[in-house]
Design a protein around this motif. Structure first.
Motif, PDB file in Angstrom:
ATOM      1  N   ALA A   3      30.661  47.861  87.145  1.00 42.07           N
ATOM      2  CA  ALA A   3      29.664  48.493  88.010  1.00 42.07           C
ATOM      3  C   ALA A   3      29.095  49.674  87.243  1.00 42.07           C
ATOM      4  N   ASP A   4      27.895  49.521  86.731  1.00 43.12           N
ATOM      5  CA  ASP A   4      27.193  50.556  85.960  1.00 43.12           C
ATOM      6  C   ASP A   4      26.397  51.388  86.961  1.00 43.12           C
ATOM      7  N   SER A   5      27.096  52.244  87.690  1.00 45.17           N
ATOM      8  CA  SER A   5      26.524  52.949  88.842  1.00 45.17           C
ATOM      9  C   SER A   5      25.314  53.798  88.492  1.00 45.17           C
ATOM     10  N   GLY A   6      25.367  54.514  87.391  1.00 49.86           N
ATOM     11  CA  GLY A   6      24.267  55.387  87.015  1.00 49.86           C
ATOM     12  C   GLY A   6      22.982  54.645  86.717  1.00 49.86           C
ATOM     13  N   ASN A   7      23.080  53.375  86.337  1.00 51.69           N
ATOM     14  CA  ASN A   7      21.910  52.541  86.078  1.00 51.69           C
ATOM     15  C   ASN A   7      21.654  51.543  87.201  1.00 51.69           C
ATOM     16  N   ASP A   8      22.421  51.624  88.287  1.00 50.76           N
ATOM     17  CA  ASP A   8      22.268  50.739  89.443  1.00 50.76           C
ATOM     18  C   ASP A   8      22.243  49.273  89.038  1.00 50.76           C
ATOM     19  N   ARG A   9      23.233  48.876  88.249  1.00 46.39           N
ATOM     20  CA  ARG A   9      23.282  47.490  87.789  1.00 46.39           C
ATOM     21  C   ARG A   9      24.724  47.059  87.558  1.00 46.39           C
ATOM     22  N   ILE A  10      24.877  45.765  87.361  1.00 47.43           N
ATOM     23  CA  ILE A  10      26.160  45.157  87.025  1.00 47.43           C
ATOM     24  C   ILE A  10      26.023  44.570  85.627  1.00 47.43           C
ATOM     25  N   GLN A  11      27.060  44.755  84.814  1.00 49.78           N
ATOM     26  CA  GLN A  11      27.089  44.144  83.489  1.00 49.78           C
ATOM     27  C   GLN A  11      28.376  43.335  83.370  1.00 49.78           C
ATOM     28  N   THR A  12      28.287  42.190  82.722  1.00 54.44           N
ATOM     29  CA  THR A  12      29.478  41.382  82.475  1.00 54.44           C
ATOM     30  C   THR A  12      29.697  41.250  80.976  1.00 54.44           C
ATOM     31  N   PHE A  13      30.974  41.123  80.615  1.00 52.27           N
ATOM     32  CA  PHE A  13      31.394  41.053  79.224  1.00 52.27           C
ATOM     33  C   PHE A  13      32.494  40.021  79.084  1.00 52.27           C
ATOM     34  N   SER A  14      32.622  39.450  77.893  1.00 45.23           N
ATOM     35  CA  SER A  14      33.771  38.588  77.621  1.00 45.23           C
ATOM     36  C   SER A  14      34.981  39.490  77.422  1.00 45.23           C
ATOM     37  N   GLY A  25      19.310  46.782  89.340  1.00 46.94           N
ATOM     38  CA  GLY A  25      18.257  47.775  89.294  1.00 46.94           C
ATOM     39  C   GLY A  25      18.202  48.456  90.643  1.00 46.94           C
ATOM     40  N   PHE A  26      17.583  49.627  90.668  1.00 44.89           N
ATOM     41  CA  PHE A  26      17.546  50.403  91.897  1.00 44.89           C
ATOM     42  C   PHE A  26      16.677  49.726  92.954  1.00 44.89           C
ATOM     43  N   GLY A  27      17.188  49.695  94.196  1.00 42.60           N
ATOM     44  CA  GLY A  27      16.422  49.153  95.309  1.00 42.60           C
ATOM     45  C   GLY A  27      17.302  48.731  96.455  1.00 42.60           C
ATOM     46  N   THR A  28      16.665  48.131  97.458  1.00 43.25           N
ATOM     47  CA  THR A  28      17.375  47.704  98.661  1.00 43.25           C
ATOM     48  C   THR A  28      17.351  46.194  98.857  1.00 43.25           C
ATOM     49  N   GLY A  29      16.661  45.471  97.989  1.00 45.79           N
ATOM     50  CA  GLY A  29      16.566  44.025  98.128  1.00 45.79           C
ATOM     51  C   GLY A  29      17.811  43.322  97.620  1.00 45.79           C
ATOM     52  N   PRO A  30      17.900  42.018  97.874  1.00 40.47           N
ATOM     53  CA  PRO A  30      19.028  41.244  97.347  1.00 40.47           C
ATOM     54  C   PRO A  30      19.096  41.365  95.819  1.00 40.47           C
ATOM     55  N   PHE A  33      20.530  47.554  93.777  1.00 41.11           N
ATOM     56  CA  PHE A  33      21.631  48.434  94.158  1.00 41.11           C
ATOM     57  C   PHE A  33      21.174  49.880  94.307  1.00 41.11           C
ATOM     58  N   ASP A  34      21.974  50.622  95.068  1.00 44.02           N
ATOM     59  CA  ASP A  34      21.877  52.074  95.108  1.00 44.02           C
ATOM     60  C   ASP A  34      23.305  52.592  95.006  1.00 44.02           C
ATOM     61  N   ASP A  35      23.756  52.765  93.786  1.00 49.41           N
ATOM     62  CA  ASP A  35      25.106  53.232  93.456  1.00 49.41           C
ATOM     63  C   ASP A  35      26.174  52.159  93.686  1.00 49.41           C
ATOM     64  N   PRO A  36      26.111  51.073  92.908  1.00 52.94           N
ATOM     65  CA  PRO A  36      27.200  50.083  92.983  1.00 52.94           C
ATOM     66  C   PRO A  36      28.454  50.728  92.399  1.00 52.94           C
ATOM     67  N   ILE A  37      29.488  50.832  93.203  1.00 52.13           N
ATOM     68  CA  ILE A  37      30.615  51.662  92.781  1.00 52.13           C
ATOM     69  C   ILE A  37      31.932  50.906  92.614  1.00 52.13           C
ATOM     70  N   HIS A  38      31.991  49.665  93.087  1.00 49.42           N
ATOM     71  CA  HIS A  38      33.255  48.928  92.995  1.00 49.42           C
ATOM     72  C   HIS A  38      32.940  47.439  92.903  1.00 49.42           C
ATOM     73  N   VAL A  39      33.666  46.730  92.046  1.00 49.11           N
ATOM     74  CA  VAL A  39      33.507  45.281  91.898  1.00 49.11           C
ATOM     75  C   VAL A  39      34.870  44.616  91.882  1.00 49.11           C
ATOM     76  N   GLU A  40      34.936  43.424  92.457  1.00 49.37           N
ATOM     77  CA  GLU A  40      36.147  42.602  92.401  1.00 49.37           C
ATOM     78  C   GLU A  40      35.745  41.136  92.475  1.00 49.37           C
TER      79      GLU A  40
END
Length: 185
Positions: A3-14, A25-30, A33-40
């Motif tokens: 969860a790359d909160s400061g950039n309002d995005r998710i990144q995946t890595f091997s 990216g920042f926003g309210t649509g599907p 994000f606006d501060d994605p802070i946790h992923v599972e």
């Protein structure tokens, strides 16, 4: 997934750190994000994102395809509940902590509230000053960090208090600004 909160995005890595994908990216649509802070991840590799300031959980395929979302609030509730700290049990149900209301909520994958247990403000066993994080063990027991009381509390899957430990201090077994918790399954 990160969860790359400061950039309002998710990144995946091997597992070796190779970048695989970025979305959001920042926003309210599907998918925004606006501060994605946790992923599972769920067992089927669906990624659940706690979209804190949009008050929702969003679900994605492991490659970033938007699947669904649901609001982390209950209709007509006076206080909005940020979707920031949560854990997923072995049934794929989401347990989220809500610090301001001193509560834990259990949702199914469609966003239906299955349980909502709250405590009143206090220092007594089973009560919280501010629940900060939670984790679930292989038997479904729930461990909640209580930031205001500097302790960990253990509950049954339906929210019955079992025990507590910790307290404010610097000696072994005590806590100072207790925040996150993890348990082995």
């Amino acid at each position: 997934a990160v969860a790359d909160s400061g950039n309002d995005r998710i990144q995946t890595f091997s597992l070796d750190g190779t970048h695989l994908n970025t979305w959001g990216g920042f926003g309210t649509g599907p998918g925004q994000f606006d501060d994605p802070i946790h992923v599972e991840f769920l067992d089927d590799n669906t990624l659940v994102v706690g979209d804190k300031n949009n008050w929702r959980f969003q679900f994605f395929s492991s490659t970033g395809v938007f699947l669904l979302e649901f609001n982390s609030n209950i209709a007509n509730e006076p206080v909005k509940m940020e979707a920031s700290r949560f854990s997923i049990d072995d049934n794929g149900e989401i347990l989220a902590r809500y610090g301001a209301l001193r509560s834990v909520r259990r949702f199914d994958r469609d966003g239906e509230v299955l349980a909502d247990w709250r405590s009143s403000f206090g220092t007594e066993p089973g009560r919280f000053q501010f629940s900060e994080d939670l984790a679930i063990d292989s038997q479904g027991m729930i461990y909640v960090t209580d930031l205001g009381n500097s302790r960990v509390q253990k509950f049954t899957p339906d929210g019955q208090f079992l025990r507590e430990w910790g307290g404010n201090g610097t000696t072994p077994g005590k806590f100072n600004h207790l925040f996150s918790i993890a348990v082995r399954k």
